[in-house]
Design a protein around this motif. Structure first.
Motif, PDB file in Angstrom:
ATOM      1  N   THR A  43      39.225  11.954 -29.971  1.00 34.21           N
ATOM      2  CA  THR A  43      39.873  10.757 -30.605  1.00 34.21           C
ATOM      3  C   THR A  43      39.903   9.356 -29.583  1.00 34.21           C
ATOM      4  O   THR A  43      39.850   8.402 -29.692  1.00 34.21           O
ATOM      5  CB  THR A  43      41.437  11.254 -30.605  1.00 34.21           C
ATOM      6  N   GLU A  44      39.231   9.727 -28.090  1.00 35.96           N
ATOM      7  CA  GLU A  44      39.657   9.205 -27.270  1.00 35.96           C
ATOM      8  C   GLU A  44      38.183   8.464 -26.982  1.00 35.96           C
ATOM      9  O   GLU A  44      37.829   8.815 -26.845  1.00 35.96           O
ATOM     10  CB  GLU A  44      40.179   9.775 -26.065  1.00 35.96           C
ATOM     11  N   ASP A  45      38.276   6.822 -26.478  1.00 39.81           N
ATOM     12  CA  ASP A  45      36.280   7.053 -26.488  1.00 39.81           C
ATOM     13  C   ASP A  45      35.847   7.372 -25.603  1.00 39.81           C
ATOM     14  O   ASP A  45      34.997   7.380 -25.935  1.00 39.81           O
ATOM     15  CB  ASP A  45      37.168   5.258 -26.008  1.00 39.81           C
ATOM     16  N   LYS A  46      36.233   7.516 -24.202  1.00 37.53           N
ATOM     17  CA  LYS A  46      35.624   8.198 -23.249  1.00 37.53           C
ATOM     18  C   LYS A  46      34.142   8.745 -23.829  1.00 37.53           C
ATOM     19  O   LYS A  46      33.209   9.012 -23.903  1.00 37.53           O
ATOM     20  CB  LYS A  46      35.888   7.927 -22.223  1.00 37.53           C
ATOM     21  N   LEU A  47      34.702  10.753 -24.232  1.00 42.33           N
ATOM     22  CA  LEU A  47      33.772  11.263 -24.803  1.00 42.33           C
ATOM     23  C   LEU A  47      33.352  11.655 -26.406  1.00 42.33           C
ATOM     24  O   LEU A  47      32.116  11.467 -26.360  1.00 42.33           O
ATOM     25  CB  LEU A  47      34.997  12.579 -24.795  1.00 42.33           C
ATOM     26  N   GLY A  48      33.891  10.688 -27.074  1.00 46.01           N
ATOM     27  CA  GLY A  48      33.659  10.599 -28.776  1.00 46.01           C
ATOM     28  C   GLY A  48      32.164   9.511 -28.399  1.00 46.01           C
ATOM     29  O   GLY A  48      31.711   9.641 -29.285  1.00 46.01           O
ATOM     30  N   LYS A  49      31.983   8.276 -27.904  1.00 53.63           N
ATOM     31  CA  LYS A  49      30.923   7.691 -26.840  1.00 53.63           C
ATOM     32  C   LYS A  49      29.722   8.242 -26.264  1.00 53.63           C
ATOM     33  O   LYS A  49      28.922   7.299 -26.393  1.00 53.63           O
ATOM     34  CB  LYS A  49      31.410   6.102 -26.504  1.00 53.63           C
ATOM     35  N   ILE A  50      30.092   9.339 -25.866  1.00 51.95           N
ATOM     36  CA  ILE A  50      28.980   9.426 -24.944  1.00 51.95           C
ATOM     37  C   ILE A  50      28.447  11.023 -25.751  1.00 51.95           C
ATOM     38  O   ILE A  50      27.150  11.310 -25.083  1.00 51.95           O
ATOM     39  CB  ILE A  50      29.367   9.891 -23.548  1.00 51.95           C
ATOM     40  N   ILE A  51      29.310  11.622 -26.273  1.00 50.89           N
ATOM     41  CA  ILE A  51      28.298  12.171 -27.468  1.00 50.89           C
ATOM     42  C   ILE A  51      28.147  12.359 -28.893  1.00 50.89           C
ATOM     43  O   ILE A  51      29.158  11.933 -29.314  1.00 50.89           O
ATOM     44  CB  ILE A  51      28.863  13.965 -27.033  1.00 50.89           C
ATOM     45  N   ASP A  52      26.860  12.800 -29.569  1.00 55.05           N
ATOM     46  CA  ASP A  52      26.960  12.975 -31.420  1.00 55.05           C
ATOM     47  C   ASP A  52      28.158  14.201 -31.989  1.00 55.05           C
ATOM     48  O   ASP A  52      27.526  14.892 -31.532  1.00 55.05           O
ATOM     49  CB  ASP A  52      25.737  12.661 -31.228  1.00 55.05           C
TER      50      ASP A  52
END
Length: 407
Positions: A234-243
């Motif tokens: 739910t945090e931006d950093k991980l959610g934005k780097i992986i599909d």
């Protein structure tokens, strides 16, 4: 358990195979009754294929397509293990061709499936990752063929698209600066590295100079650092780097099958898509050591999670949102997953004649043969191997469903 195959089915193939005679007298013309395409390859001066690094010049014919090509050995253990006398190959055409109706391409893998006595585990995994857990951008297609090499029949092979970041394969779905990497404990490709946590990777495609390889290396390391930082999806950093979808589906196909190669030692592909600046897990690959066809590290068991024994998914499994995403995906696809009995029966019925012919020259039932799946000595015919696979899936489905319900 009700048997899905009968000895009568196996015996029924004998009549149509009797005309084939000894293997040295088999010709492409005699395969018309076997319901499979015939791939003919003749190396220059009929030279033997002895290396997986040096190509032999050759010519090929498959249906309406023919031309010049090159061929060499392929694989690691499957090429090197003495017990696996039926060898896999890499075929490189001089010109692109849409072999067996698959998308046009130059490079093709000829899987021998010599380690799998059913010869269907890789094909069944393909069914899982193309028809059920299929949210990666691309997965390789395959077709079974009968291979005639230097005018001699050498068996039933699985012709597969080669995984690479090329325009006719994965690159068609990714941006121009995308790349493909793979776990590889052998560290034997053009550019290899170990992450801070000791996982070995190779950059697989495309070919670039060392400066670019190092930049891609650092991107993979940054991804690993984020995964092990414990950030939530739910945090931006991980959610934005992986599909997330591709990670969930890759996990399910490998974990459900107890794929021994899913422990981040070999054959675990990952790619960066520059179109959306995300890493995708996949394509899924190499399932001959899956579905109970192994004898070590408890990967043969119908319980447990071999995929969680080593690798990034150990850490991801600590993430409650990842686990919930796995559970949601599993239960929404469970009705399709339950078709395995029918799928296996249909595959056998379609390929039984070619399977029977293949084992006239590569008989291995009841013989010790890597990877020495439990109970190999007692399984002395094709039906026994199929029933072992089905029983394994019966028990795995029951256990796995109960485990998913606990999440």
């Amino acid at each position: 358990m009700k048997k899905i195959l009968t000895y009568g089915i196996l015996l029924a193939t004998m009549a149509c195979l009797a005309f084939l005679g000894a293997k040295n007298h088999l010709t492409a013309k005699k395969f018309s009754k076997l319901n499979l395409p015939v791939l003919q390859i003749n190396t220059e001066n009929h030279k033997l294929i002895k290396s997986k690094t040096e190509y032999r010049k050759a010519e090929y014919k498959l249906g309406d397509f023919s031309g010049k090509c090159k061929i060499r050995g392929h694989g690691n253990t499957t090429w090197e293990t003495r017990e696996l006398v039926k060898k896999p190959y890499l075929l490189k055409l001089n010109e692109d061709a849409p072999l067996c109706g698959m998308p046009s391409g130059k490079k093709w893998i000829l899987l021998a499936n010599g380690a799998d006595k059913t010869m269907l585990r890789n094909s069944y995994a393909e069914h899982l990752y193309t028809d059920i857990w299929n949210r990666g951008l691309w997965h390789p297609e395959s077709r079974f063929v009968n291979l005639v090499l230097n005018e001699k029949y050498v068996g039933m092979y699985q012709l597969v698209e080669k995984i690479e970041m090329e325009d006719d394969r994965l690159g068609k779905y990714c941006g121009p600066d995308s790349f493909l990497a793979c776990s590889n404990s052998r560290m034997d490709k053009d550019y290899n590295f170990r992450t801070k946590r000791g996982y070995a990777f190779s950059i697989r495609s495309p070919k670039k100079d060392e400066t670019i390889y190092k930049a891609w290396h650092h991107q993979i390391q940054a991804l690993e650092d984020i995964i092990f930082s414990g950030l939530d999806f739910t945090e931006d950093k991980l959610g934005k780097i992986i599909d997330l979808d591709s990670f969930v589906d890759w996990f399910l196909v490998n974990d459900f099958s107890q794929n021994h190669d899913s422990k981040f030692q070999a054959s675990c592909f990952i790619y960066w898509n520059s179109n959306n600046h995300r890493f995708y897990m996949g394509p899924a690959w190499d399932f001959d050591l899956a579905f109970g066809n192994v004898s070590w590290h408890n990967a043969e068991k119908t319980y447990g999670h071999i995929t969680l024994s080593r690798g990034w998914f150990q850490k991801l499994w600590e993430n409650e949102n990842f686990k919930k995403a796995v559970k949601k995906r599993y239960f929404e696809t469970l009705p399709q997953l339950k078709d395995y009995r029918e799928w296996i029966k249909n595959e056998f019925m379609e390929y039984q004649s070619s399977l029977k012919l293949n084992y006239r020259i590569w008989w291995s039932f009841g013989k010790k043969k890597w990877p020495h799946a439990p109970g190999w000595l007692k399984r002395r015919n094709y039906q026994a191997e199929f029933e072992y696979l089905v029983r394994w899936l019966d028990q795995r489905l029951e256990w796995y469903t109960a485990e998913m319900e606990k999440i």
